[in-house]
Design a protein around this motif. Structure first.
Motif, PDB file in Angstrom:
ATOM      1  N   ASP A 122       0.875  -1.173   0.000  1.00  0.00           N
ATOM      2  CA  ASP A 122       0.000   0.000   0.000  1.00  0.00           C
ATOM      3  C   ASP A 122       0.911   1.221   0.000  1.00  0.00           C
ATOM      4  O   ASP A 122       1.387   1.656   1.044  1.00  0.00           O
ATOM      5  CB  ASP A 122      -0.898  -0.030   1.236  1.00  0.00           C
ATOM      6  N   LYS A 123       1.158   1.747  -1.212  1.00  0.00           N
ATOM      7  CA  LYS A 123       2.095   2.858  -1.375  1.00  0.00           C
ATOM      8  C   LYS A 123       1.627   4.109  -0.633  1.00  0.00           C
ATOM      9  O   LYS A 123       2.414   4.781   0.033  1.00  0.00           O
ATOM     10  CB  LYS A 123       2.280   3.161  -2.862  1.00  0.00           C
ATOM     11  N   GLN A 124       0.342   4.414  -0.710  1.00  0.00           N
ATOM     12  CA  GLN A 124      -0.196   5.633  -0.100  1.00  0.00           C
ATOM     13  C   GLN A 124       0.045   5.663   1.409  1.00  0.00           C
ATOM     14  O   GLN A 124       0.336   6.709   1.978  1.00  0.00           O
ATOM     15  CB  GLN A 124      -1.694   5.745  -0.381  1.00  0.00           C
ATOM     16  N   ASN A 125      -0.045   4.509   2.059  1.00  0.00           N
ATOM     17  CA  ASN A 125       0.133   4.438   3.508  1.00  0.00           C
ATOM     18  C   ASN A 125       1.471   3.820   3.912  1.00  0.00           C
ATOM     19  O   ASN A 125       1.694   3.571   5.097  1.00  0.00           O
ATOM     20  CB  ASN A 125      -1.024   3.657   4.132  1.00  0.00           C
ATOM     21  N   ASP A 126       2.341   3.549   2.921  1.00  0.00           N
ATOM     22  CA  ASP A 126       3.663   2.970   3.162  1.00  0.00           C
ATOM     23  C   ASP A 126       3.574   1.758   4.096  1.00  0.00           C
ATOM     24  O   ASP A 126       4.200   1.698   5.155  1.00  0.00           O
ATOM     25  CB  ASP A 126       4.617   4.021   3.739  1.00  0.00           C
ATOM     26  N   THR A 127       2.740   0.794   3.672  1.00  0.00           N
ATOM     27  CA  THR A 127       2.430  -0.361   4.502  1.00  0.00           C
ATOM     28  C   THR A 127       2.452  -1.631   3.666  1.00  0.00           C
ATOM     29  O   THR A 127       1.980  -1.647   2.531  1.00  0.00           O
ATOM     30  CB  THR A 127       1.025  -0.184   5.137  1.00  0.00           C
TER      31      THR A 127
END
Length: 164
Positions: A122-127
């Motif tokens: 999850d790139k947006q949340n760096d997860t």
């Protein structure tokens, strides 16, 4: 060799080939009833993300349960997952698409049903998201579980450069 033994060896080889390339280490086994059914706990290290280990649980039916209830060749789809950072995180070549990568797969029926762990970034949340589910040939299973590892604020090494 007898024909029966050759058939058994062929089936065992097929099941071995269907299993994922990543191995799981059994780290726990809890008996749940008097007929020998167990809950197995496996530790699965992510081959492309060093420093991450997932613990996956699943139900292992006993021979007595199989005789009593039929359906000899299949275990239930119920499973759970918990993933944690177990060392410095070093990310190799991972699929950054929404479908992610298959990290681990193991047979939970003689041929058709598989227990699968997928990793999604999850790139947006760096997860990192880890999803465990079963894959069946005819009917997909709605039984699933997820675990996440936040990379925010971590000193993460991206071998191929951090995605933009």
């Amino acid at each position: 060799m007898s024909r029966k033994r050759n058939t058994m060896l062929a089936v065992a080889s097929l099941v071995g080939l269907c299993a994922g390339s990543v191995s799981a280490d059994v780290v726990g086994k809890v008996g749940v009833d008097w007929i020998g059914n167990d809950i197995i706990v496996d530790a699965v290290a992510d081959p492309e993300v060093k420093g991450v280990t997932c613990h996956v649980t699943y139900f292992d039916r006993s021979v007595i349960d199989r005789v009593k209830n039929g359906n000899w060749f299949e275990d239930p789809s119920n499973s759970a997952i918990s993933c944690h950072q177990t060392g410095p995180i070093e990310i190799g070549n991972i699929d950054l698409s929404k479908g992610g990568d298959e990290v681990f797969k193991s047979g939970i029926s003689l041929v058709w049903k598989k227990l699968v762990v997928n990793r999604i970034y999850d790139k947006q949340n760096d997860t990192l998201i880890y999803l465990v589910h079963s894959r069946e040939l005819t009917d997909g299973s709605a039984k699933m579980a997820i675990s996440t590892i936040s990379l925010y604020g971590q000193n993460v090494v991206w071998k191929n450069g951090k995605p933009q």
